[in-house]
Write a protein that holds these residues in place. Sequence first.
Motif, mmCIF file in Angstrom:
data_model
loop_
_atom_site.group_PDB
_atom_site.id
_atom_site.type_symbol
_atom_site.label_atom_id
_atom_site.label_comp_id
_atom_site.label_asym_id
_atom_site.label_seq_id
_atom_site.Cartn_x
_atom_site.Cartn_y
_atom_site.Cartn_z
ATOM 1 N N ASP A 176 13.506 45.772 37.751
ATOM 2 C CA ASP A 176 14.915 46.048 37.447
ATOM 3 C C ASP A 176 15.020 46.943 36.212
ATOM 4 O O ASP A 176 14.287 46.778 35.231
ATOM 5 C CB ASP A 176 15.675 44.746 37.181
ATOM 6 N N GLN A 179 20.628 47.772 32.337
ATOM 7 C CA GLN A 179 21.901 48.496 32.383
ATOM 8 C C GLN A 179 22.463 48.611 30.967
ATOM 9 O O GLN A 179 23.320 47.823 30.551
ATOM 10 C CB GLN A 179 22.879 47.778 33.318
ATOM 11 N N GLY A 211 18.861 56.118 39.498
ATOM 12 C CA GLY A 211 19.998 55.209 39.456
ATOM 13 C C GLY A 211 20.317 54.714 40.844
ATOM 14 O O GLY A 211 19.541 54.875 41.791
ATOM 15 N N THR A 212 21.477 54.138 41.000
ATOM 16 C CA THR A 212 21.864 53.537 42.278
ATOM 17 C C THR A 212 22.305 54.569 43.305
ATOM 18 O O THR A 212 22.389 54.266 44.492
ATOM 19 C CB THR A 212 23.029 52.556 42.069
ATOM 20 N N ARG A 214 25.290 56.134 42.771
ATOM 21 C CA ARG A 214 26.713 56.340 42.445
ATOM 22 C C ARG A 214 26.891 57.401 41.371
ATOM 23 O O ARG A 214 27.984 57.966 41.232
ATOM 24 C CB ARG A 214 27.331 55.015 41.990
ATOM 25 N N GLU A 312 24.708 56.311 34.737
ATOM 26 C CA GLU A 312 25.891 56.001 35.542
ATOM 27 C C GLU A 312 26.998 55.420 34.669
ATOM 28 O O GLU A 312 28.175 55.807 34.797
ATOM 29 C CB GLU A 312 25.509 55.009 36.647
#
Length: 540
Positions: A176, A179, A211-212, A214, A312
């Motif tokens: 992970d 964030q 990143g994700t 998004r 993000e």
Amino acid sequence: MLLGEAIIQKLKASGIQTVFGVPGGGTSSDLLCTMDEHGVEFILTQHETTAAIMASVVGEITQIPGVCIGDLGPGALSFSPGLAYAQLDRAPLLLLTDRYGNENVSYALRQNVSHHDSFSPITKLSSTLSTTNWNSMLNRGFKVALASNYGPVHFDIPNDIVKQEVDDQIQPADTDIPQVFPAKESVQQAVDAIRQAKKPVIIAGLGINFGTGRQFSLLEAFASQHHIPVFKTAKAKGAVSDDHPLSLGLFMGGKLEAPIMENCDLIITVGLDPVELLPKKWTYPQRIVSISTTANLEEVYHADIEVAGNLENGLRSIHERLTDSNCQWQQQSIDSYRKRVIDTLTVPADGLTANQVVDIAQQVLPPDTLMTTDVGASKLIVTQLWKSVHPRSFFISNGLATMGFSFPAAMALQHLYPEKTVASLTGDGGFMMKLPEIATAVQNKWPVIMIVFSDQRLSLMDVKQKSKGYKKSIGNQFTAPNYVALAESFGANGWSADNEDDLKKAIQAAVKSDNRMPSIIEAKIDPSTYHKQFQAIRDL
């Protein structure tokens, strides 16, 4: 369980599905057999550099370290260019190598080189696993590889411990990404600076890719709402579609960008990594707002305002607070610049040009094609003219800028996305370095489409020698193979073309081919345009 079994189970629990490499007779051979027993796929490549590049590209896409394994001594050292790629192009990578056992390592001389001394300059961590530290060191390795900036980690595994028993329970490594939110004060400073600017310009760099997903829509929404034009570096092509009205195309800090950069009053960098820039002094005087995962420690350029934290989160925070702006860019100016780039790079020639090859490939290949390119003369044309319309759809070695990248990268992408069209626009010099990997693609039934700019020379070196005033170029020409016969000798598809019609037919046939074999297409080009094009793009 045995140590070898524990290592493989931990890799699998941590999300590793495939390992690439060239095994030796020690630890790596034991690990291969253990992989087979536990459902981890091993892919044999023809060279260790190929394995490291493939694993690095897998790491870039999945954002879990790619894994490769190899022998000690010469086998280990052959991973070096791939490790350097992961280091300078920011790819999470884990390399496991054989090592003499603890009783022999101190006096064995044959093939005995210090992997740690060799790899320390091109890795984030190089160490040795043992029966007592293997679990904690692998945890550390994953964390280090995924810490900003992403990069390679190396572990030796002594060949006398792999079958020793260990007691630790198998737990997945932590993959992970924290964030981290940027400071509110820096976000507000960035908002104020952007609001006041009349002609801001965005430069998106390789950090936008991590990143994700998004982050891409946030970048496009931010640029569109305030009508801010967007440059992308070669590693960030597609972050905003090259067909988007606000796209300015490629940024490399060269001559082509001057009409825009001389007229902007604020530079907004988004994930721009200094490793992507030309090796020269930063000359733009405008203030810079840096939106990045990492702090601007290198000071290759000075960021007046730093929004450091998860990319993000940084983009979203600025986008939500910036409700109005004073941007005065006219669409006509953006369109005019894009047309100027095309016109400047369009140089007439007697034969098939690199420009025409890129244009025909763009016409024939599907819009969602995953494209790779190599380093050399053709690189500057491909990166400028190929239109990437989707994020993470264009792959290049930009930080290391190593030849021989495009074929391994294409194979890695085809392995990850078996149903997508994967193609490469590559110079013949870079392709020749990886000719044996045709066997790898055939063996694994990867239908990559390799379009080779064939001019039988290292054209970039040719251009550089001439730009220095030498009357003729020396040491740049080489003999080309019969590409069609070569491809067919491996069981691959092969075509050769020296005009637009034949090239179009060849690419169409490659796209329609259903035999799951790689396609090698020789595009015989006239390299005479390169010198004038390069003079327009950058200083050589």
